[in-house]
Design a protein around this motif. Structure first.
Motif, short mmCIF file in Angstrom:
data_model
loop_
_atom_site.label_atom_id
_atom_site.label_comp_id
_atom_site.label_asym_id
_atom_site.label_seq_id
_atom_site.Cartn_x
_atom_site.Cartn_y
_atom_site.Cartn_z
N TRP A 100 -3.78 -2.74 -4.63
CA TRP A 100 -3.51 -1.35 -4.28
C TRP A 100 -4.78 -0.51 -4.44
O TRP A 100 -5.13 0.28 -3.57
N GLU A 101 -5.48 -0.71 -5.56
CA GLU A 101 -6.72 0.03 -5.81
C GLU A 101 -7.78 -0.29 -4.75
O GLU A 101 -8.47 0.60 -4.26
N GLU A 137 -4.53 13.36 1.85
CA GLU A 137 -5.61 12.77 1.06
C GLU A 137 -6.02 13.70 -0.08
O GLU A 137 -7.20 13.91 -0.33
N GLU A 187 -6.95 1.51 -1.58
CA GLU A 187 -7.25 2.94 -1.70
C GLU A 187 -8.75 3.21 -1.59
O GLU A 187 -9.16 4.18 -0.95
N GLU A 188 -9.55 2.38 -2.23
CA GLU A 188 -11.00 2.58 -2.23
C GLU A 188 -11.64 2.10 -0.93
O GLU A 188 -12.72 2.57 -0.56
N GLU A 201 1.19 8.98 -6.16
CA GLU A 201 1.32 7.60 -5.69
C GLU A 201 0.89 6.61 -6.78
O GLU A 201 1.56 5.61 -7.00
N ARG A 202 -0.22 6.90 -7.44
CA ARG A 202 -0.74 6.02 -8.49
C ARG A 202 0.29 5.88 -9.62
O ARG A 202 0.55 4.79 -10.11
N LYS A 205 -2.46 11.61 -4.34
CA LYS A 205 -2.92 10.28 -4.76
C LYS A 205 -2.48 9.97 -6.20
O LYS A 205 -2.13 8.83 -6.51
N HIS A 243 0.80 -1.23 0.00
CA HIS A 243 0.00 0.00 0.00
C HIS A 243 0.83 1.28 0.00
O HIS A 243 0.38 2.30 -0.51
N LYS A 287 -6.99 -0.84 6.22
CA LYS A 287 -6.96 0.61 6.47
C LYS A 287 -7.07 0.91 7.96
O LYS A 287 -6.44 1.85 8.46
#
Length: 193
Positions: free
Chosen positions: A116-117, A85, A120-121, A93-94, A90, A69, A131
């Motif tokens: 990873w997605e 955030e 994030e979501e 990072e992506r 973001k 992550h 998280k």
């Protein structure tokens, strides 16, 4: 073999995570933690706390998420969560994740990008739990370190409780109750204002 070459190149690249300095100091130490140490800490924490997840989780999937992550921080660096955030951060990072995972074989690349997605979501039980776990060590670092990063970045107790309460309780109500108790003690002793 080309796949092994790419994996070894990936292994060399992720060494850079050890040089990404975080915003908190490990308990009992005067230096700042690096992101690789954080990844190890949250993985072991998830393993120990898995029975306290709100939902049944695949702990291997959780640990994979926690191991990857923060790899985007190799490109983006680490910023304090209360201000990181942003869309710009973001996207950095992506971009870093996509470049890094290009070194891997296609099936592994797709799996890791999906993990990873999902993290994030926060859309799966595993992501919600991951998280939640991800938030705990920085809180403990501050609680046991006289609120060093809270004070440095002028983070209020209201912000700490609101942000962390929402994120941790989505993954583990039991964990949030214990962490909240410790945060309340930090307020009582003046560590968190």
């Amino acid at each position: 073999m080309e796949e092994i070459k790419g994996i070894i190149d990936f292994m060399v690249e992720i060494e850079k995570l050890k040089d990404v300095e975080r915003q908190t100091k490990p308990v009992g130490l005067s230096r700042y933690e690096n992101s690789a140490e954080h990844s190890w800490h949250v993985c072991l924490s998830a393993l120990m706390l898995k029975d306290f997840s709100n939902e049944q989780v695949d702990i291997v999937r959780v640990m994979k998420m926690l191991l990857i992550h923060d790899l985007g921080e190799i490109e983006a660096g680490d910023t304090i969560i209360y201000s990181s955030e942003t869309d710009e951060n973001k996207q950095l990072e992506r971009t870093g994740i996509q470049q890094l995972f290009q070194l891997l074989p296609l099936t592994t690349r797709e799996e890791y990008i999906n993990l990873w997605e999902d993290f994030e979501e926060g859309s799966s039980p595993e992501a919600r739990f991951a998280k939640a776990i991800d938030r705990v060590p920085p809180l403990l670092h501050n609680i046991h370190g006289e609120g060093h990063s809270w004070k440095k970045h002028n983070i209020s107790k209201e912000k700490v409780f609101a942000f962390n309460g929402e994120r941790i309780s989505k993954g583990s109500n039991a964990l949030w109750q214990e962490v909240k108790s410790r945060l309340n003690e930090a307020v009582e002793t003046g560590v968190l204002k």
